[in-house]
Structures are given as C-alpha cells and as structure tokens.
Design a protein around this motif. Sequence first.
Motif, short mmCIF file in Angstrom:
data_model
loop_
_atom_site.label_atom_id
_atom_site.label_comp_id
_atom_site.label_asym_id
_atom_site.label_seq_id
_atom_site.Cartn_x
_atom_site.Cartn_y
_atom_site.Cartn_z
N GLY A 53 46.15 30.23 36.93
CA GLY A 53 45.13 30.64 35.98
C GLY A 53 43.75 30.25 36.47
N GLY A 54 42.76 30.95 35.97
CA GLY A 54 41.39 30.65 36.37
C GLY A 54 40.50 31.85 36.18
N SER A 55 39.53 32.00 37.06
CA SER A 55 38.60 33.13 37.00
C SER A 55 38.32 33.64 38.40
N PHE A 56 38.27 34.95 38.54
CA PHE A 56 37.80 35.59 39.76
C PHE A 56 36.29 35.76 39.68
N SER A 57 35.65 35.64 40.79
CA SER A 57 34.25 36.04 40.91
C SER A 57 34.19 37.26 41.82
N THR A 58 33.56 38.32 41.36
CA THR A 58 33.47 39.52 42.19
C THR A 58 32.49 39.34 43.33
N LEU A 59 31.71 38.28 43.29
CA LEU A 59 30.77 38.00 44.38
C LEU A 59 31.36 36.93 45.28
N GLY A 60 31.67 37.29 46.53
CA GLY A 60 32.33 36.36 47.42
C GLY A 60 31.41 35.65 48.39
N PRO A 64 34.45 45.03 29.67
CA PRO A 64 34.00 45.91 28.59
C PRO A 64 33.03 46.96 29.11
N SER A 65 32.76 47.97 28.29
CA SER A 65 31.77 48.96 28.65
C SER A 65 30.39 48.33 28.62
N GLN A 66 29.42 49.03 29.19
CA GLN A 66 28.05 48.54 29.26
C GLN A 66 27.98 47.18 29.98
N THR A 67 28.69 47.09 31.09
CA THR A 67 28.69 45.84 31.84
C THR A 67 28.40 46.14 33.30
N VAL A 68 28.40 45.11 34.14
CA VAL A 68 28.07 45.27 35.55
C VAL A 68 29.19 44.69 36.41
N VAL A 69 29.17 45.05 37.70
CA VAL A 69 30.26 44.65 38.58
C VAL A 69 30.17 43.19 39.01
N ASN A 70 29.04 42.57 38.83
CA ASN A 70 28.84 41.20 39.28
C ASN A 70 29.14 40.24 38.13
N GLN A 71 30.38 39.74 38.07
CA GLN A 71 30.77 38.88 36.96
C GLN A 71 32.05 38.14 37.28
N ASP A 72 32.40 37.21 36.38
CA ASP A 72 33.65 36.47 36.49
C ASP A 72 34.69 37.09 35.56
N LEU A 73 35.95 37.15 36.03
CA LEU A 73 37.04 37.73 35.27
C LEU A 73 38.15 36.69 35.09
N PRO A 74 38.33 36.13 33.89
CA PRO A 74 39.43 35.19 33.66
C PRO A 74 40.78 35.87 33.84
N PHE A 75 41.77 35.12 34.33
CA PHE A 75 43.11 35.69 34.51
C PHE A 75 44.16 34.61 34.32
N GLN A 76 45.38 35.05 34.03
CA GLN A 76 46.57 34.22 34.00
C GLN A 76 47.68 34.98 34.71
N ALA A 77 48.48 34.29 35.49
CA ALA A 77 49.53 34.97 36.25
C ALA A 77 50.74 34.06 36.41
N VAL A 78 51.92 34.69 36.50
CA VAL A 78 53.17 33.99 36.77
C VAL A 78 53.85 34.71 37.92
N THR A 79 54.22 34.00 38.97
CA THR A 79 54.90 34.62 40.10
C THR A 79 56.40 34.70 39.84
N THR A 80 57.07 35.51 40.63
CA THR A 80 58.52 35.48 40.65
C THR A 80 58.97 34.26 41.46
N PRO A 81 60.27 33.93 41.45
CA PRO A 81 60.73 32.72 42.13
C PRO A 81 60.48 32.74 43.64
N GLY A 82 60.34 31.55 44.22
CA GLY A 82 60.31 31.40 45.66
C GLY A 82 58.94 31.28 46.29
N TRP A 83 57.87 31.21 45.50
CA TRP A 83 56.53 31.16 46.05
C TRP A 83 55.92 29.76 45.98
#
Length: 422
Positions: A96-103, A197-216
Amino acid sequence: MKLGKTLMAVAVAAMVQQAAAAPIDESPDVQFSARIYDNFYLLKDGYDSSKIYYIPKRGNVAIQAATSSMPVPRFNVFHKMQTSGFFAGETLSYMGGSFSTLGDYDALQDLLDEANRHGLKAFPAPATEAQTTFLATGNQIDNGRLDIACSNEKLTIGQGGQQRQIDVPKCTMLNDESGEYDLSTNVMYRFRSMMVPSQTVVNQDLPFQAVTTPGWDQQINNILMTGGQWDNLLTARIDWKIKTDEKYHVVKVKVDWPELFKQASQFTSQNQNANQEQEVQQFFQQQAQCQDVSQCGAVVQFQQNDGSFGPVSPDDDRYQQAVGALRDKLQGELFNEVAAFQQQQQPSPNPGQQQQQWDPIYTMKSNYDKLMKGGEEFMYYYTPGVMRHYNTTLNFSCMKQPPMSRIVWNMDDPGCRALIGQ
C-alpha cells in the motif's frame, strides 16, 4: 537546491490549470532538448500559443521529506499467511502507499527552465481519467505470442457457508527453463487505486492498495534488502485519457461474469491462448454487438439522442466510442497483460532509471471475485469526441529496507538522489 522551486511550480500549475484550453495532439513549435523528450510528452495549447502541456513518461512511488537526508517512500509491504479463503495456507504480500506520476524532479525543473527561455509556460496536461495496471515482466515473447498452453480446471470455493464450482484458466509457459511458469492468476490478486476525478491534471499522487498472489514474498524482500530495481519482477503503468471535449454519453452494460469468461476463454483458445492487441479489440467489438447476455456474457445499451437507451447505436462514431468504453471497463477483469521485458541497448539519459519496452500480450485471468459475483449491471460514461491516450510507466526503484527498519529511499545510489533533486 532545485526541488523547492520545482514543487512551487507544480503547485502553481495545478491552481491555474482549470482556466487552460484543451491541448491538441501536436508538439510545440519550438525544439526542446533530448532529455526533455525522453521524460515527457509535450502538447501545445489549442488557443494560447504561450502555453504547453506535459505528461510524464515515468513515475515512481511518492516521496515524503524529499529534501531531507533520509527521504521516505510512501510505500509499505508486509507478508501474511492466509488461514482461510482462496489461498488458505499460502503467504500473500500486501502492499500500500501512493504512486507519484512524476519520477524525476530534476527533469521537470529542466523542462520549466527551457520553456521559460522559449517564452512559454508549461503545465501538467488535464486528464479525464486514468487506469493503473500492474504488469508481470520477464517473459520472452517469440513471433509476437507467448508459447503457452492453457486449459480450464474446476475449482470449488466456499463463501458465506455455501460452496460453488467455477472454471479457472490455468496457463503454463512451454519454453520456461524452470519447468513451469504459472499464469493462472495475475501477479496482483487484488488491486485498488483511487480513480482520477475529472477536471484534474496528470501530475499527482495516486493512493493504492494491492495484494499479490502467493510466492512473491521472498523476491520482494530480496529487492528491498539491496535497494535495487523492480523492473524484471514488476512494473506498473498509468494509462491517461486526455480530454478534448467536455461532452459525454452513457452506456448501460449488463454482465453475466461466468458466461463472459467462458466466451473470452473460447476466443483466446482460437489465438493460441495469447492475444495480441488487435485481437482483444476484435473480441470487444463482438461483445458490443450481442443482445443476449445469456449467450455472450455482456450486453450494451446505447444512449439515444433523446436520452433513452436502446440496443442500436445512434451513429458509427458513438458505437466505436462505446466499444472503447466497454473495453476500458472489462479488459482488466478478463485478461492478464503480460509484458516482454527488453533492456534497451543505449544507456539511460536519466540516472537511477532503466530503459525498457514491451509489446503487450493478453492471456486469460482467474478473477475469483467476479466469477463468484455472477451477474452485474452498471452505467459507464465516456467522451464522444477524440480521446488521446498516453501512459506513464511506474518504475519501482530506489526503495531500501535495512534490517528492523522502515522502508527508506536509497541515498547510497547517486542516481536515486538525482531523481529527487539531491
């Protein structure tokens, strides 16, 4: 230090963006340096010649305290043995965390400086929406397809005191030297990211949560110990839709998930169980023409000119837009996107970044949640005008976890320090 100036420019750009005109799909009239074109897509404004828009080509995890001596990625991972459910007795990895579109902060500052020298102002491009996709990499693709064999197997799942049998696709790589490469499920068992959301820009942070399958779990731990690149294990991509028209239409979609997976499985078997881009498009073209959900798994009703809904699209353009909307909504539920990881020969112009490229191949996905749900009906909104698609590759890199400590940015690597402007 460039970073403070960069962040201020980003904040100002976001505040004034709502007043900007829609970009057009052309490069600015002036020439920028190779470093800028390597890091950004550039568009010029359709009305104001002094404005340009940028879309980052690469991103990373978001960073806290980027100007400090110990920056902290907004990223956490832990591993947990499952005591019940689909993977009882197996270890899954939770992220879990946030992506930044600016690397690369330095690259953005260079863009702003070069634009200023040309008498231009650069802003992050406005986006209608974005979709984040995890990609399993490291697979060799020959002749445009994966050399795989797929079959369906019955799986009995208990949920809510009831048991049910579902068909699960199981695919193996025929040329895998390790003996078997299992593509029966995606790397990500579950993935949730906040929709842009609409009316937004590409330069932003995107929160996420993820669960992998077994073995990683062990592979992830090994990478975090060294602070290395994740590219040969896992990458992600944000697909942007850049808006050019404020109008929108609606389609109604009714889905019978078990039947839709059956149809998709039969379709992929005709293409050696590994679909190319145009073949996936053909599948959704067929689905959009169907009117019996029990026969094809999905039925689309189009918004008519009077606002009602019917089985026939009012015009060809709206039909094609609706097909694209249907694919955007359903593709990630039906198919894995498998990438051929290819290290490019030329050295990267960006420290701390690797160059890679892929041609997507699609295989069937074992989507337990949707198969258990059975049926579903939803509304989908889309823009009927020209939609332009761009993507930002999310390179997981520069994250390090010392023993008994939290994950930190790898400040031992000069390239990693350069990415955050230090």
